[in-house]
Write a protein that holds these residues in place. Structure first.
Motif, PDB file in Angstrom:
ATOM      1  N   MET A  58      -9.635  -9.663 -14.599  1.00  0.00           N
ATOM      2  CA  MET A  58      -8.600  -9.958 -13.594  1.00  0.00           C
ATOM      3  C   MET A  58      -9.288 -10.533 -12.355  1.00  0.00           C
ATOM      4  SD  MET A  58      -6.022  -7.276 -11.714  1.00  0.00           S
ATOM      5  CE  MET A  58      -5.005  -6.880 -13.111  1.00  0.00           C
ATOM      6  N   SER A  59      -8.811 -11.624 -11.819  1.00  0.00           N
ATOM      7  CA  SER A  59      -9.431 -12.207 -10.640  1.00  0.00           C
ATOM      8  C   SER A  59      -9.060 -11.396  -9.413  1.00  0.00           C
ATOM      9  CB  SER A  59      -8.970 -13.653 -10.456  1.00  0.00           C
ATOM     10  OG  SER A  59      -7.640 -13.674  -9.993  1.00  0.00           O
ATOM     11  N   SER A  60      -9.922 -11.494  -8.377  1.00  0.00           N
ATOM     12  CA  SER A  60      -9.682 -10.702  -7.174  1.00  0.00           C
ATOM     13  C   SER A  60      -8.381 -11.124  -6.494  1.00  0.00           C
ATOM     14  CB  SER A  60     -10.856 -10.860  -6.205  1.00  0.00           C
ATOM     15  OG  SER A  60     -11.021 -12.224  -5.873  1.00  0.00           O
ATOM     16  N   GLU A  61      -7.946 -12.377  -6.719  1.00  0.00           N
ATOM     17  CA  GLU A  61      -6.719 -12.834  -6.062  1.00  0.00           C
ATOM     18  C   GLU A  61      -5.486 -12.126  -6.602  1.00  0.00           C
ATOM     19  OE1 GLU A  61      -7.085 -16.960  -6.847  1.00  0.00           O
ATOM     20  OE2 GLU A  61      -8.950 -17.032  -5.726  1.00  0.00           O
ATOM     21  N   THR A  62      -5.544 -11.678  -7.861  1.00  0.00           N
ATOM     22  CA  THR A  62      -4.360 -11.054  -8.432  1.00  0.00           C
ATOM     23  C   THR A  62      -4.435  -9.525  -8.398  1.00  0.00           C
ATOM     24  OG1 THR A  62      -5.336 -11.173 -10.638  1.00  0.00           O
ATOM     25  CG2 THR A  62      -3.933 -12.998  -9.966  1.00  0.00           C
ATOM     26  N   THR A  86      -5.170  -2.155  -2.826  1.00  0.00           N
ATOM     27  CA  THR A  86      -5.652  -0.810  -3.129  1.00  0.00           C
ATOM     28  C   THR A  86      -5.733  -0.654  -4.642  1.00  0.00           C
ATOM     29  OG1 THR A  86      -4.572   0.059  -1.161  1.00  0.00           O
ATOM     30  CG2 THR A  86      -5.236   1.657  -2.820  1.00  0.00           C
ATOM     31  N   PRO A  87      -6.904  -0.286  -5.175  1.00  0.00           N
ATOM     32  CA  PRO A  87      -7.002  -0.095  -6.628  1.00  0.00           C
ATOM     33  C   PRO A  87      -6.009   0.961  -7.102  1.00  0.00           C
ATOM     34  CG  PRO A  87      -9.180  -0.070  -5.604  1.00  0.00           C
ATOM     35  CD  PRO A  87      -8.178  -0.053  -4.495  1.00  0.00           C
ATOM     36  N   PRO A  88      -5.549   0.866  -8.343  1.00  0.00           N
ATOM     37  CA  PRO A  88      -4.554   1.823  -8.836  1.00  0.00           C
ATOM     38  C   PRO A  88      -5.121   3.230  -9.013  1.00  0.00           C
ATOM     39  CG  PRO A  88      -5.275   0.343 -10.601  1.00  0.00           C
ATOM     40  CD  PRO A  88      -5.879  -0.164  -9.333  1.00  0.00           C
ATOM     41  N   ASN A  89      -6.450   3.353  -9.066  1.00  0.00           N
ATOM     42  CA  ASN A  89      -7.085   4.662  -9.217  1.00  0.00           C
ATOM     43  C   ASN A  89      -8.335   4.729  -8.357  1.00  0.00           C
ATOM     44  OD1 ASN A  89      -5.493   6.033 -11.443  1.00  0.00           O
ATOM     45  ND2 ASN A  89      -5.999   4.100 -12.435  1.00  0.00           N
ATOM     46  N   ASN A 106      -5.314   7.218  -1.133  1.00  0.00           N
ATOM     47  CA  ASN A 106      -4.423   7.759  -2.162  1.00  0.00           C
ATOM     48  C   ASN A 106      -2.972   7.445  -1.792  1.00  0.00           C
ATOM     49  OD1 ASN A 106      -2.872   9.297  -3.899  1.00  0.00           O
ATOM     50  ND2 ASN A 106      -3.859  11.242  -3.435  1.00  0.00           N
ATOM     51  N   PRO A 107      -2.271   6.629  -2.586  1.00  0.00           N
ATOM     52  CA  PRO A 107      -0.908   6.229  -2.214  1.00  0.00           C
ATOM     53  C   PRO A 107       0.084   7.382  -2.252  1.00  0.00           C
ATOM     54  CG  PRO A 107      -1.429   5.489  -4.444  1.00  0.00           C
ATOM     55  CD  PRO A 107      -2.704   6.043  -3.869  1.00  0.00           C
TER      56      PRO A 107
END
Length: 323
Positions: A1-5, A9-12, A217-218
Motif C-alpha cells: 500500500m502506498s503512503s498516499e493511500t 493513524t495506523p489501524p493498529n 488509540n482511536p
C-alpha cells in the motif's frame, strides 16, 4: 500500500500489517466477538497459544478510558505465548462495548457484566478443569477485585493485579465540594463529563514513544471524568479496603513506587490485610503507573518475568498434574 493511500493513524499499534499476520507472528491466535448480557453487548477477545497446550485460562481487565485492543493486548499476547488461554472484555462504556463512554456510575454492575463473560468461558468444557486466574490493571484492578468478591471463592485459582486502584492518591481524589454541589442536582449531573482529569495519562506513562502510541488509540476516552464515575470510584475504593479481609485466593500485586495515578499503598494494604496464605507483592523502584504498556522495554520485561514466574508456579502448585 502506498503512503498516499494509508490512513494517517495506523489501524493498529504495530502499524499496517494485517491483524491475522501480526498475531501469527507473535505465536497466538486472536478472535473477536460480542457477548450479550442484560446490561448490553460486551466486545470480547481471546488470545490462544498457537503451538502449545493450554496450561490455564486468564481473564484480563483493562484500566480507565482504555480497551482490550491497542497496547493493552501486548499483556494478553505475552501471557498467551507462555501457554495461557487469555480472554479479555472491554468494560461497559469502554472501547467497543455498549454504554455511555467512561460512565462507571455502578461499578458492581460493570464488574458483574464482565464477570458473566469470564465465567461463561471459565466453566466451558475446554477450561472448566484447568486453573483460572483473574488479571486487572489500574481501575481494572478494582473491577477485578469486585468480580472476585462477587464469585464463589473456589472459582478462581489466583489473582494478578498490576498497579491496582484500591486507594486514590490525595491529588487525584475528586473534590468533596464538587461532588456535594453536583449531588444537589439529584443525579442529573451524574453523567456530566465535568470533573478535573489531573493529566492522568502523562502521570502514567514514562516512555515518551509509548505515550505517543497510547495517545493515538482511536478508542481511548479523552474527555473529562464524569461526576458519577469519580463518585463511584471513591466509594468502591473504600468498599474494597473494607473487604480485604475476604481475599483468600493466592495473589500477586505489583506497583511502581513512582506511580502518580494509583497509590502503591493500594498494593501494600492488600498485602497486609488479606488473609490469603499465598500472597506476593512486588514494588518496582522509580517505575510509573503503566508498568507494562508505558515503561521502557527493559523495565516492562522485568515485570512480565515476575508475573510469568508467579503464575507458572501457581499452575504447578494448584493445577491438575495431567494437563
Amino acid at each position: 500500500m502506498s503512503s498516499e493511500t494509508q490512513p494517517e493513524t495506523p489501524p493498529n499499534f504495530w502499524g499496517y500489517m494485517p491483524e491475522e499476520e501480526y498475531y501469527t507472528s507473535q505465536g497466538v491466535k486472536n478472535t473477536k466477538s460480542y457477548f450479550d448480557t442484560p446490561n448490553g453487548k460486551l466486545f470480547t477477545q481471546s488470545f490462544l497459544p498457537l503451538d502449545q497446550q493450554v496450561k490455564a485460562s486468564v481473564y484480563m481487565t483493562h484500566g480507565y478510558g482504555s480497551d482490550t485492543g491497542w497496547l493493552f493486548q501486548k499483556i494478553c499476547i505475552s501471557f498467551s505465548t507462555w501457554g495461557y488461554a487469555v480472554f479479555a472484555a472491554d468494560l461497559l462504556g469502554h472501547g467497543r462495548s455498549d454504554g455511555l463512554r467512561c460512565y462507571l456510575g455502578d461499578m458492581e454492575k460493570v464488574a458483574a457484566t464482565s464477570l458473566s463473560f469470564f465465567k461463561h468461558m471459565r466453566h466451558s468444557e475446554v477450561y472448566k478443569d484447568l486453573p483460572a486466574f483473574l488479571f486487572g490493571e489500574s481501575m481494572g484492578g478494582a473491577a477485578t477485585m469486585l468480580m472476585y468478591l462477587q464469585s464463589e471463592p473456589t472459582t478462581w485459582t489466583g489473582l494478578i493485579f498490576s498497579a491496582p486502584l484500591f486507594v486514590i492518591p490525595e491529588n487525584m481524589k475528586p473534590s468533596k465540594l464538587h461532588l456535594f454541589m453536583y449531588g444537589l442536582l439529584f443525579g442529573l449531573a451524574d453523567t456530566w463529563a465535568s470533573m478535573p482529569d489531573n493529566k492522568m495519562v502523562g502521570k502514567a506513562i514514562k516512555d515518551q514513544e509509548k505515550l505517543k502510541i497510547i495517545a493515538s488509540n482511536p478508542r481511548r476516552y479523552t474527555g473529562k471524568p464524569r461526576v458519577g464515575t469519580m463518585r463511584e470510584l471513591a466509594r468502591v475504593c473504600q468498599y474494597i479496603q473494607d473487604n480485604f479481609s475476604k481475599v483468600t485466593a493466592p495473589f500477586l500485586t505489583v506497583h511502581g513506587t513512582a506511580d502518580g495515578v494509583t497509590c502503591p499503598t493500594s498494593s501494600q494494604l492488600l498485602y497486609e490485610k488479606a488473609p490469603s496464605v499465598d500472597k506476593s507483592i512486588k514494588l518496582y523502584d522509580g517505575m510509573y503507573h503503566s508498568l507494562i504498556q508505558g515503561e521502557p522495554d527493559e523495565n516492562a520485561n522485568i515485570v512480565l518475568r515476575d508475573m510469568r514466574e508467579w503464575i507458572d508456579e501457581r499452575v504447578e502448585r494448584y493445577g491438575p498434574k495431567n494437563y
